[in-house]
Design an enzyme around this catalytic site. Structure first.
Site: not given
Ligand code: UD1
Ligand code: UDP
Length: 371
Positions: A98, A120, A134, A215, A217, A247
């Site tokens: 997603d 998925e 998503e 996490h 939005r 996160h």
């Molecule tokens: C993203 C996905 C969401 C998923 C989530 C899992 C989109 C729009 N969102 O959301 O569907 O459920 O990941 O966690 O695709 N950042 C870091 N380091 C990292 C990761 C993130 O610094 O390793 C920070 C950065 O500032 C980045 C921000 O988090 O710009 C947001 O990351 P982004 O992937 O855009 O959105 P998520 O909220 O992580």
């Molecule tokens: N997870 C991880 N480390 C963490 C928190 C979560 O490895 O500190 C794993 C968790 O077991 C699951 C996945 O990350 O498999 C979920 O990721 P997240 O919650 O970021 O995204 P979502 O599933 O909501 O898209």
């Protein structure tokens, strides 16, 4: 025989966890020429997963920017992945779930006449803004995909209702259960690392451990403030210990650190690599989360999950009673946690191990199609 040329592309932590067992399987399929591309929509949280599963990508688009906007990210993915498609000319791309990575890579492939397989597939709330973005990412990818790997019967039914041809859908179970089995096996074989050592030093026997993740939005702003304030109140219940791997999204970091820092029995820690997070779930009394993947994993581990959302595209465990939606209302969160702490029958009911999301054989079923 001509091999199927496949590019598996993913960018975030959950996609990587759920694609890892599949790419490891397809790599060994002699009928497939597999290349792995990461958009690196996430950087550190993605690299943690790649390291654990020992996956080396063939292409790293390295696209993450701090606090990225959805449109900037989407346009960077479209442009970069398009160049790769032009260079590599695959028969198929595999995307997961997603995210902006999956929907934009699917769109790039469609524009280039490349077939798309969606892992998925078919999860829906039919609410445009929840989960945001998503739900719409899933619908975009679902319209484009040529093959749909649905984790459950209800996700298949969603696709059928939308007019997707039955022959293009395969119910596989969720690959997250395949990944979970790998991690649980490794842990039971004695795997240990620095993060697990840290957890061992924090987890106090006899205390009731609440693990928190968040996490989404749609919870940014007021939602996160309410979540954090209820966790602060929960920490005052005797014998409670909270571990919260935070996160890296700045919209999560800010309220969590502002509201929850400096409280002795609340441990704010960096995101954990997958085996340490599985270890943490195994030792948890209750899990409080808005995560999709955690909703799927925890029922298998027999852990009650309270989901801080108003709705879910994963109704199976809610229907079975091991997952409960509590929203972000502080009273709802507090009362539901307290009820689980004090009502043994309710705790027992919610902690019965139940596995509606898969049997750990999802990647076998997908791989067989390409044999
Ligand atoms: C993203 C996905 C969401 C998923 C989530 C899992 C989109 C729009 N969102 O959301 O569907 O459920 O990941 O966690 O695709 N950042 C870091 N380091 C990292 C990761 C993130 O610094 O390793 C920070 C950065 O500032 C980045 C921000 O988090 O710009 C947001 O990351 P982004 O992937 O855009 O959105 P998520 O909220 O992580
Ligand atoms: N997870 C991880 N480390 C963490 C928190 C979560 O490895 O500190 C794993 C968790 O077991 C699951 C996945 O990350 O498999 C979920 O990721 P997240 O919650 O970021 O995204 P979502 O599933 O909501 O898209």
């Amino acid at each position: 025989m001509k091999k199927n040329k496949i590019i598996a592309v993913f960018g975030t932590r959950p996609e990587a966890i759920k694609m890892a067992p599949l790419v490891l399987k397809l790599k060994n399929n002699p009928a497939v020429e597999l290349k792995i591309c990461i958009t690196a929509q996430h950087r550190q949280m993605l690299d943690q997963v790649l390291e654990f599963f020992e996956i080396t990508p063939d292409f790293d688009l390295d696209l993450m920017k701090a606090n990225q906007s959805l449109n900037q990210l989407a346009s960077r993915i479209l442009t970069s992945f398009d160049q790769l498609l032009e260079q590599e000319q695959p028969d198929w791309i595999f995307v997961h779930g997603d995210t902006t990575t999956s929907s934009m890579c699917a769109l790039s492939a469609f524009h280039r006449g490349v077939k798309v397989a969606h892992v998925e597939a078919g999860l829906r709330t039919y609410m445009k803004h929840s989960p945001f973005p998503e739900e719409i990412n899933r619908q975009i990818t679902g319209r484009i995909a040529d093959l749909h790997f649905s984790p459950t019967q209800s996700s298949q039914e969603n696709l059928l209702k939308e007019g997707v041809a039955e022959k293009s859908i395969l119910i596989t179970g969720n690959t997250v259960i395949d990944a979970l089995h790998l991690a649980v096996k490794k842990l039971s074989d004695g795997y240990i690392d620095e993060e697990i050592r840290l957890l061992k030093s924090i987890i106090t026997p006899g205390k009731k451990l609440i693990t928190v993740t968040g996490h989404r939005r749609e919870n940014f702003g007021d939602g996160f403030d309410r979540i954090c304030n209820s966790i602060k109140k929960l920490s005052q219940i005797p014998d409670v210990e909270v571990i919260f791997p935070v996160h890296l999204n700045p919209n999560v970091q800010k309220p969590v650190n502002e509201i929850l820092s400096g409280i002795t029995n609340i441990h704010l820690i960096a995101p954990l690599a997958y085996p340490a997070f599985v270890y943490l779930m195994q030792y948890s009394h209750i899990i409080l989360t808005d995560s999709g993947g955690v909703q799927e994993e925890a029922p298998s581990l027999g852990k009650p999950v309270l989901v801080m959302r108003e709705n879910t595209e994963r109704p199976e465990a809610v229907e079975a009673g091991t997952v409960k939606l509590v929203g972000t209302d502080p009273d709802m969160i507090y009362e539901n946690v307290l009820n689980l702490m004090t009502n043994a029958a309710e705790y027992e009911k919610m902690s019965t191990a139940y596995n509606p999301y898969g049997d750990g054989q999802a990647v076998e079923r997908i791989n067989e199609l390409f044999d």
